[in-house]
Design an enzyme around this catalytic site. Sequence first.
Site: not given
Ligand code: AGP
Length: 604
Positions: A2, A599
């Site tokens: 959130c 995200k």
């Molecule tokens: C990628 O497009 C995704 N949103 C997701 O796989 C992301 O790369 C993954 O959650 C890792 O996030 P981070 O690099 O913030 O650790």
Amino acid sequence: MCGIVGCILKVGSVAPLIHDSLKRLEYRGYDSCGVATMDRGRIYMKKDSGSIDEVHARLNLDDLPGRIGVGHTRWATHGAPTQVNAHPHLDCKGRIAVVHNGIIENFAELRRELEEKGHRFASKTDTEVVAHLVEDYMAGGLGFVEACREAIKRLRGSYALAILCAGEERIVCARKESPLVLGVGADGMYFASDIPAFLPYTNRVVVMEDGELAVLTDSGYEIRRIDDWSLVSREPKLIDWSVDMAEKQGYPHFMLKEIHEQPRCLRDTLRLQPVYLDLMAKFLDRAQELFLVACGTSYHACLATSYLFSKLACRGSHPVIASEFIQNYGNTLGIGSTVLAVSQSGETADTLSAVSYAKDRAATILGITNVVGSTLTRLARVYVCQQSGPEIGVAATKTYTSQLSVLTQLAIKLGMLRGKIGHVEGEELHEWLWRIPDITAEILDSREKQVMELAKRYAGSDKFLFVGRGINYATAMEGRLKLLEIAYIPSLAYAGLEDHVFGFVDGGTIAVFICPNNNSRKVLIDEMNLLRDVGANIIALAEEGDVEVAEVADDVVWLPAMPLDLLTPIPYIVPLQLLAYYTSVERGLNPDRPRNLAKSVTVK
Ligand code: AGP
């Protein structure tokens, strides 16, 4: 996940400002939202399920009175995304309002205890216990801030919290394992889960750390450690992200804007202070055993890096998906182990668990992240910021290519340190790295329209197959992830075709080959032929003028010649990012908001 945000202004009405700031946090969650303000001894609140625009259209979030307020945009973890479960949450009398990002693990037992004392709960959320706990401690005679501190001491789990109280001209914030930043403005004090939320209002930022509580007034802040109540002195830092960097700049979606930001971000990565890369290279050199740990796109950067380290520096490494790290390698970790964790957000729960586990066993922790002040930067012995600026689109694009650029620089340094790359070769590689931003810009200029047409033609397809060998196996994996993530088309990625793939392929299959001019090219052309024979449509990414590829592929996206295979992952991923983006748009989806995805996955 959130997003929380809030403000205490010296004068004026806070509600429109919170509404505006919440919009910049929507990437953190968008299933429901709410705002609470305090005015003349009363709490006012509006909240509902739906996106911020939808809720605002229904309720008008801007007309809440007062100059103090908190807001929340939610991605449900406890309780369905309904009006009653939307934040803020109130105590029994509606005098305490709480917004929260994280998970309170012991909420069920706290709720039972409070219900036995007569508290009435409205929602199914874990967060609501905080409002009732504060109410309870205040009823027991404590002041607002002391009651917040005692309540927070009872919580297990993760939280970025902000608490309002009727009649109090203060906001209490606290942090454990969920991001929380303060903004010091000329017109008042701000807090948020992330800097872009309040960036139009101030760029003077204080990053809160785990175990801290802050009391905000309209003229400043006081931070204390929750455990011993000691005062923390921390001056604001100036953030040089412009507001423009955090907004769409005329692009229809953040994702497309961020794809187009890549040339600039790549340039920024080449202006890194060498001192930290040098230090990191020394740690990598002396590691007895080296793990490259990450999730999702960052894992694909690790996968590519394992080829870079091996080929440029003769340095073996294990790329590991963070969620598997402890199971697979937990027993083998020790003082000779080094973990290079890669995380755009620096907050991904699986990556942080792996890192903490390794750190507890005396492993050396190194980090590459986009968020200075994130948990990863505090756990790492040395970290390097990947310099991408904020990424709002859920699908990682510019942060991936920035990671690749930083990691390629690191591999070159390591190769030179280990005597595997001579000075001249090192400088040549560096010169090429400096050309990649322009090459990327040229690809965006010259190939976007073609990829848009391909997306139009193939958006209705029901399956995709991505094939790439060597370092471009990572490109195939990342191309597939992008398409799955935002266009929801079932896709596979392979380094080489295995027999069972032919059962998957039919006339509706689109096979995307990453086929630069290297020693895998011949095999890939053979595989294109095999797939074409069983009916697949072939899209190839290939070096400008490769006639043999043109003969077999249905469509070729031409890419500039690179001197070394190891430098191809950045230019070759760009058309695949565009393909995913335009396919998503063609299918009537919103690429910035893939369903069931946030995200940053900050809870496990
Ligand atoms: C990628 O497009 C995704 N949103 C997701 O796989 C992301 O790369 C993954 O959650 C890792 O996030 P981070 O690099 O913030 O650790």
